[in-house]
Design an enzyme around this catalytic site. Sequence first.
Site, short mmCIF file in Angstrom:
data_model
loop_
_atom_site.label_atom_id
_atom_site.label_comp_id
_atom_site.label_asym_id
_atom_site.label_seq_id
_atom_site.Cartn_x
_atom_site.Cartn_y
_atom_site.Cartn_z
N CYS A 17 -38.87 -23.15 -11.06
CA CYS A 17 -38.49 -22.06 -11.69
C CYS A 17 -39.83 -21.28 -12.24
CB CYS A 17 -37.54 -22.00 -12.86
SG CYS A 17 -35.99 -23.12 -12.43
N ALA A 18 -40.82 -21.06 -11.31
CA ALA A 18 -42.16 -20.84 -11.58
C ALA A 18 -42.58 -19.22 -11.72
CB ALA A 18 -42.82 -21.32 -10.38
N ALA A 19 -41.66 -18.41 -11.34
CA ALA A 19 -42.20 -17.11 -11.46
C ALA A 19 -42.15 -16.56 -12.93
CB ALA A 19 -41.04 -15.93 -10.64
N GLY A 73 -47.55 -17.57 -14.52
CA GLY A 73 -48.46 -17.78 -15.38
C GLY A 73 -48.63 -19.22 -15.59
N ASP A 79 -33.62 -23.42 -4.57
CA ASP A 79 -32.87 -23.41 -5.39
C ASP A 79 -33.34 -24.57 -6.11
OD1 ASP A 79 -30.66 -23.60 -7.42
OD2 ASP A 79 -29.23 -23.21 -5.95
N CYS A 82 -37.25 -20.44 -23.30
CA CYS A 82 -37.81 -19.42 -24.19
C CYS A 82 -36.76 -19.12 -25.07
CB CYS A 82 -38.57 -18.12 -23.69
SG CYS A 82 -37.41 -17.30 -22.31
N ASP A 85 -39.18 -24.95 -16.38
CA ASP A 85 -39.02 -23.60 -17.24
C ASP A 85 -37.92 -23.38 -16.83
OD1 ASP A 85 -39.25 -21.71 -18.79
OD2 ASP A 85 -41.21 -20.78 -17.96
#
Length: 445
Positions: free
Chosen positions: A263-265, A268, A313, A385, A332
């Site tokens: 889930c890298a986008a 950063g 996915d 987050c 993440d």
Amino acid sequence: MKTKNNKSRNKSYSVNLRAEAAKVLFQILEEGKSARECLPAIQDHLKEQDKAWLQEMVYGVLRNLPILQFWLRKLLDKPLKNRFKIVEHVVMLGFYQLAFSRVSQHAAVSETVAACQALNTIAMKGLVNAILRTFLRENIFEESAPNEQIASGLPKWLFKKLQLEYQAELSNVVKNMQLKAPIWLRVNPIQISAEQYKTKLHQENIEYQTSDQHTNGIILAKGRDVTSLPGFHEGWFSVQDGAAQLAAAYLQPKAGEHILDCCAAPGGKTCHILELQPEITSLYALEVDQTRARRIEENLERLKHKANIIIGDASDPSRWWDNKQFDRILLDAPCSATGIIRRHPDVKWLRKAADIGVLVELQKQILDAIWLTLKPGGTLLYATCSILPEENHQQISQFLSRTHNARLDESFCHDSVNKPGQQILPGEQQMDGFYYARLVKSAAN
């Protein structure tokens, strides 16, 4: 021809910013669009000063929406409907200017009333004028909020959740969620050292602070257009909050390892892993959304890094995984984003109570699926987050209870046994709200 061009140019500068702000607020609050979708489309046509003012007004209303809505209900006899609904947002924008901003009372009233004409709701000018003048005459902005939830600036469902989880820290958590977040930079040491970059900032008279916890982290003293900072186009730094900067260090990447950033986008953390350990054998950045995956490409290119981007996915590795297990995985996870509300105040109005259960189930599916791609003896760093327990320590407790070959890295567990992992609260050491748990897969599968 010359005259025509001049007229067109003048027209672009005579835009009513209150009307534009009301359009953005309407799109967010009535149509469920994000500020990231709405603001740039309007800001692209504005001067820099007007761009900043527009964002300040929109975010200001979003931060203080409950009290603005309370005042609106007090002064508006009945809700407006259909094409006049946007006028409610015009009025709340007027309230915000009069109660919370440095805009003069005259400008706040006159320009806000004029927004009705720009929005083709000229019939409402008299109503807007009367409401704003009553608001001033009766000093309504000096009245205290009728209850804690309205004073908090949060929706009822979220305030109640925080009341249950953070009883002792509630006032501090709420206060910090209302404040503006500082701009954090992460210096790219492959291009320039942190000390060299600080020298560049000194030369430009740009004030900043540093953090003992972040070797390459810099906190700007004032908000500014980051593209104007030294070395932006050269890839000398990234914009990344201090809490997010901890991910790469907590992952502990080693030379020669095969690593997945899940889930890298927008990339950063992908870039930070490469900066922290340039001798990784391979780094794969997984993202389900092709549009968001382009952001990973852009960041890699600007910072002069290389990684393998996979569109796939995370909850279904069978569609993209080559069966070669990873040494380390950074997950993440998709979450409520309740930890970054101070940075993105639209989140608290876009997110609904019903969304949390859906997100928790998705996190569970991804955790279970991606765990299979981790080597025995490997490490998975789970991150969100969010500051909600069901997405964080409760999610990890349940995963550990159902996964026989998973254990918590005790050296990383800063909370009690009942709350595994590390919860960072909004404003803590100037960081966003974030959660981390480091999990180890037992060598005997």
